[in-house]
Design a protein around this motif. Sequence first.
Motif, PDB file in Angstrom:
ATOM      1  N   GLY A 226      -1.794  10.464  38.166  1.00  0.00           N
ATOM      2  CA  GLY A 226      -1.349   9.445  39.121  1.00  0.00           C
ATOM      3  C   GLY A 226       0.021   9.795  39.690  1.00  0.00           C
ATOM      4  O   GLY A 226       0.283   9.616  40.886  1.00  0.00           O
TER       5      GLY A 226
ATOM      6  N   VAL B  97       1.952   0.138  40.877  1.00  0.00           N
ATOM      7  CA  VAL B  97       0.633   0.612  40.448  1.00  0.00           C
ATOM      8  C   VAL B  97      -0.276  -0.599  40.239  1.00  0.00           C
ATOM      9  O   VAL B  97      -0.071  -1.399  39.323  1.00  0.00           O
ATOM     10  CB  VAL B  97       0.722   1.419  39.139  1.00  0.00           C
ATOM     11  CG1 VAL B  97      -0.639   2.022  38.801  1.00  0.00           C
ATOM     12  CG2 VAL B  97       1.774   2.519  39.258  1.00  0.00           C
TER      13      VAL B  97
ATOM     14  N   PHE C 265      -7.616   2.452  36.482  1.00  0.00           N
ATOM     15  CA  PHE C 265      -7.021   3.783  36.237  1.00  0.00           C
ATOM     16  C   PHE C 265      -7.538   4.424  34.951  1.00  0.00           C
ATOM     17  O   PHE C 265      -7.327   5.617  34.728  1.00  0.00           O
ATOM     18  CB  PHE C 265      -5.489   3.684  36.166  1.00  0.00           C
ATOM     19  CG  PHE C 265      -4.979   3.053  34.899  1.00  0.00           C
ATOM     20  CD1 PHE C 265      -4.834   3.802  33.734  1.00  0.00           C
ATOM     21  CD2 PHE C 265      -4.657   1.703  34.853  1.00  0.00           C
ATOM     22  CE1 PHE C 265      -4.387   3.226  32.553  1.00  0.00           C
ATOM     23  CE2 PHE C 265      -4.210   1.113  33.680  1.00  0.00           C
ATOM     24  CZ  PHE C 265      -4.077   1.879  32.530  1.00  0.00           C
TER      25      PHE C 265
ATOM     26  N   LYS D  68      -0.367   1.539  44.917  1.00  0.00           N
ATOM     27  CA  LYS D  68      -1.304   2.580  44.491  1.00  0.00           C
ATOM     28  C   LYS D  68      -2.565   1.869  43.980  1.00  0.00           C
ATOM     29  O   LYS D  68      -2.524   1.186  42.943  1.00  0.00           O
ATOM     30  CB  LYS D  68      -0.651   3.436  43.398  1.00  0.00           C
ATOM     31  CG  LYS D  68      -1.495   4.605  42.905  1.00  0.00           C
ATOM     32  CD  LYS D  68      -1.726   5.680  43.945  1.00  0.00           C
ATOM     33  CE  LYS D  68      -2.359   6.943  43.340  1.00  0.00           C
ATOM     34  NZ  LYS D  68      -3.056   7.735  44.391  1.00  0.00           N
TER      35      LYS D  68
ATOM     36  N   ARG E 172      -9.125   7.951  34.894  1.00  0.00           N
ATOM     37  CA  ARG E 172      -8.342   9.204  34.970  1.00  0.00           C
ATOM     38  C   ARG E 172      -8.225   9.864  33.601  1.00  0.00           C
ATOM     39  O   ARG E 172      -8.219  11.091  33.493  1.00  0.00           O
ATOM     40  CB  ARG E 172      -6.914   8.916  35.453  1.00  0.00           C
ATOM     41  CG  ARG E 172      -6.792   8.549  36.888  1.00  0.00           C
ATOM     42  CD  ARG E 172      -5.313   8.332  37.210  1.00  0.00           C
ATOM     43  NE  ARG E 172      -5.172   7.837  38.565  1.00  0.00           N
ATOM     44  CZ  ARG E 172      -5.103   8.605  39.635  1.00  0.00           C
ATOM     45  NH1 ARG E 172      -5.119   9.916  39.528  1.00  0.00           N
ATOM     46  NH2 ARG E 172      -4.993   8.062  40.832  1.00  0.00           N
TER      47      ARG E 172
ATOM     48  N   GLU F 110      -5.419   1.683  42.167  1.00  0.00           N
ATOM     49  CA  GLU F 110      -6.196   2.289  41.084  1.00  0.00           C
ATOM     50  C   GLU F 110      -7.544   1.605  40.860  1.00  0.00           C
ATOM     51  O   GLU F 110      -8.423   2.150  40.182  1.00  0.00           O
ATOM     52  CB  GLU F 110      -5.364   2.309  39.799  1.00  0.00           C
ATOM     53  CG  GLU F 110      -4.191   3.291  39.875  1.00  0.00           C
ATOM     54  CD  GLU F 110      -4.662   4.735  39.940  1.00  0.00           C
ATOM     55  OE1 GLU F 110      -4.725   5.276  41.065  1.00  0.00           O
ATOM     56  OE2 GLU F 110      -4.983   5.293  38.881  1.00  0.00           O
TER      57      GLU F 110
ATOM     58  N   GLY G 298      -9.787   9.428  40.456  1.00  0.00           N
ATOM     59  CA  GLY G 298      -8.516   9.842  41.065  1.00  0.00           C
ATOM     60  C   GLY G 298      -8.575   9.870  42.583  1.00  0.00           C
ATOM     61  O   GLY G 298      -9.540   9.385  43.176  1.00  0.00           O
TER      62      GLY G 298
ATOM     63  N   TRP H 125       2.517   8.222  33.183  1.00  0.00           N
ATOM     64  CA  TRP H 125       3.235   8.373  34.466  1.00  0.00           C
ATOM     65  C   TRP H 125       4.523   9.166  34.260  1.00  0.00           C
ATOM     66  O   TRP H 125       4.864  10.041  35.039  1.00  0.00           O
ATOM     67  CB  TRP H 125       3.540   7.013  35.096  1.00  0.00           C
ATOM     68  CG  TRP H 125       2.365   6.429  35.842  1.00  0.00           C
ATOM     69  CD1 TRP H 125       1.364   5.672  35.308  1.00  0.00           C
ATOM     70  CD2 TRP H 125       2.059   6.594  37.233  1.00  0.00           C
ATOM     71  NE1 TRP H 125       0.463   5.346  36.287  1.00  0.00           N
ATOM     72  CE2 TRP H 125       0.861   5.889  37.475  1.00  0.00           C
ATOM     73  CE3 TRP H 125       2.676   7.253  38.296  1.00  0.00           C
ATOM     74  CZ2 TRP H 125       0.270   5.833  38.747  1.00  0.00           C
ATOM     75  CZ3 TRP H 125       2.094   7.195  39.554  1.00  0.00           C
ATOM     76  CH2 TRP H 125       0.898   6.492  39.782  1.00  0.00           C
TER      77      TRP H 125
END
Length: 315
Positions: free
Chosen positions: A144, A280, A37, A27, A40, A29, A6, A172
């Motif tokens: 996120g 993203v 991602f 973003k 996470r 990731e 994160g 999300w």
Amino acid sequence: MTLDEGDTPLVQAPHVSELTGADVWLKLEGANPTGSFKDRGMTVAVSAAVSEAAEAVVCASTGNTAASAAAYAARAGLRGAVIVPEGKIATGKLAQALMHGARVVALRGSFDEALALVRELARRHRIALVNSVNDFRIEGQKTGAFEVCDQLGDPPDVLCVPVGNAGNVTAWWRGFQEYDTAPRLHGYQAAGAAPLVRGAPVEAPETVASAIRIGNPARWEDAMNAFTASRGEVRTVSDAEILDAYTLLGAREGVFCEPASAAAVAGLLKYGAEGRVVCVLTGHGLKDPQTAMNRASSVLPCEPDLDSVEAAVLG
Ligand SMILES: *Cc1c(COP(=O)(O)O)cnc(C)c1O
């Protein structure tokens, strides 16, 4: 079980902003510990597996879930097993899963078949299933949304995200709701793997974006609810559009993401959006060096003298 996942960068995208007329942010990731991602959610899912005294963790994967599960399982001292569709997984992701000591099983079948099999396996044994059907994954991935709101100081107007198994868009949306906000969610599927757009499972999904090569998303209903409730949309982008966005991000924004991630920007470029838009970028470009090398220009051979180097550099 944490690798300090994160807190990934959110950077402006001046070139994509100019092309679209929107205020576009990326973003990143791919800056997570294993490069996507998935970390996470995996930190939560594997921590839960430890507390439940699971003997092993298992997942079906198009690659990144496998890499992430393998890393967190290694850290937890748990056995990790990942089932991937044979010959369909990007080189970097395979290297990661193997280096973290997971048992990597190459299934002569699709991701969707692999997921059905591991679900059954987890029912029969004391094994934690860490696919995004596991709600701990969603709980982790929703962070996120918190981060983006905090980094911008306000929620974005639109969030663009690639959609495969549809766990991420579900997460999300949950995160935004818990932050009492409701940006429009714009989801993009590859044209050859677009069950949510078609409204029916796709038997043999095909796309260059291997992370979203999924024909029957596990989070189908959650994702459709998120698109509807946010007044968003789910649409398709072709492989050519994905690869154009992939190349543009690398060459113009200085951001190397994997093809599936570029689908978010391909969709934004194709369909447009207004206001402040966050795309993203779900995974790092180094995950899939083969697609990059197929796409990129070739290196320049050069003799070791100044004239040759001058010609090569400036010519
Ligand atoms: C997993 C993944 C996706 C798709 O996320 P879903 O939760 O399956 O919809 C997109 N891009 C990358 C790089 C991924 O690893």
